[in-house]
Enzyme design. Sequence first.
Site, PDB file in Angstrom:
ATOM      1  N   CYS A   1       0.872  -1.119   0.112  1.00 26.84           N
ATOM      2  CA  CYS A   1      -0.092   0.166   0.087  1.00 26.84           C
ATOM      3  C   CYS A   1       0.852   1.322   0.051  1.00 26.84           C
ATOM      4  O   CYS A   1       1.689   1.425  -0.978  1.00 26.84           O
ATOM      5  CB  CYS A   1      -1.040   0.007   1.295  1.00 26.84           C
ATOM      6  SG  CYS A   1      -2.382   1.259   0.848  1.00 26.84           S
TER       7      CYS A   1
ATOM      8  N   HIS B   1      -3.961  -4.579   0.086  1.00 27.40           N
ATOM      9  CA  HIS B   1      -3.678  -5.115   1.121  1.00 27.40           C
ATOM     10  C   HIS B   1      -3.820  -6.261   0.832  1.00 27.40           C
ATOM     11  O   HIS B   1      -5.037  -7.064   1.088  1.00 27.40           O
ATOM     12  CB  HIS B   1      -4.517  -4.432   2.257  1.00 27.40           C
ATOM     13  CG  HIS B   1      -4.112  -2.967   2.627  1.00 27.40           C
ATOM     14  ND1 HIS B   1      -3.385  -2.763   3.561  1.00 27.40           N
ATOM     15  CD2 HIS B   1      -4.695  -2.049   2.378  1.00 27.40           C
ATOM     16  CE1 HIS B   1      -3.042  -1.443   3.966  1.00 27.40           C
ATOM     17  NE2 HIS B   1      -4.193  -0.916   2.825  1.00 27.40           N
TER      18      HIS B   1
ATOM     19  N   GLU C   1      -3.096  -8.598   2.984  1.00 27.27           N
ATOM     20  CA  GLU C   1      -3.126  -8.977   4.375  1.00 27.27           C
ATOM     21  C   GLU C   1      -4.776  -8.851   4.497  1.00 27.27           C
ATOM     22  O   GLU C   1      -5.136  -9.625   5.644  1.00 27.27           O
ATOM     23  CB  GLU C   1      -2.597  -8.436   5.576  1.00 27.27           C
ATOM     24  CG  GLU C   1      -2.660  -7.056   5.898  1.00 27.27           C
ATOM     25  CD  GLU C   1      -2.289  -6.116   4.854  1.00 27.27           C
ATOM     26  OE1 GLU C   1      -2.533  -4.820   5.189  1.00 27.27           O
ATOM     27  OE2 GLU C   1      -1.829  -6.095   3.784  1.00 27.27           O
TER      28      GLU C   1
END
Length: 213
Positions: A82, A186, A188
Amino acid sequence: MILNIGLIDYGMGNLHSVEQSFKRLNQSLKIISGPNDLSNCDALILPGVGSFDPAMKNLQQTNLIPELKKWVLNNKPLLGICLGLQLLFESSDEGKSKGLGLLKGTIKHLPKSEKQLIPHMGWAELNQDKECPLFKSNSSPQWMYFVHSYSAIPSDKNDIASSVNFGDEKITAVVWKKKLAACQFHPEKSGRSGELLLSNWLAWLKKETKDLY
């Protein structure tokens, strides 16, 4: 093979979420707060949430900027996430600070579009623009979770590994150059798709590290 991967802590990253994602892949991360923490690392992760200028200021205070430049110059693996992707470039419309300059190009505000809201927030399907170790050639299209108002404009379009449609345009989603990788989304927070991407990076990293010894 046990990998030693450093997660850079400069006060602007969602460290816990990144750590948990790698934990699910049976990979621990070492927190990097300064140059002395870099010893024995095979790869680094530069996360980031927030704005460009405060991020560069915080990073400067860690004394890691010269080390990161040497790291990439020595062709060692680094993954930006990011805001971490944006910091790799030379400058940003969001602020006045110089970026790390590890990739040629700049960060621009997302183009105004009647079809898309800014910030760009939510799930989007990736377009694969070139072969890249983060993606397997036989994998189905991947959807990733984005939250951003700015995007990278690399000087060398060959640095773009993946893009995403935004209104009538395409914007940078993934960059890859030598062993420097970064994603605007992202991973994650991207469920199974993000987990697969990180798993692919680890598999590539293990192969690269094995070849060194």
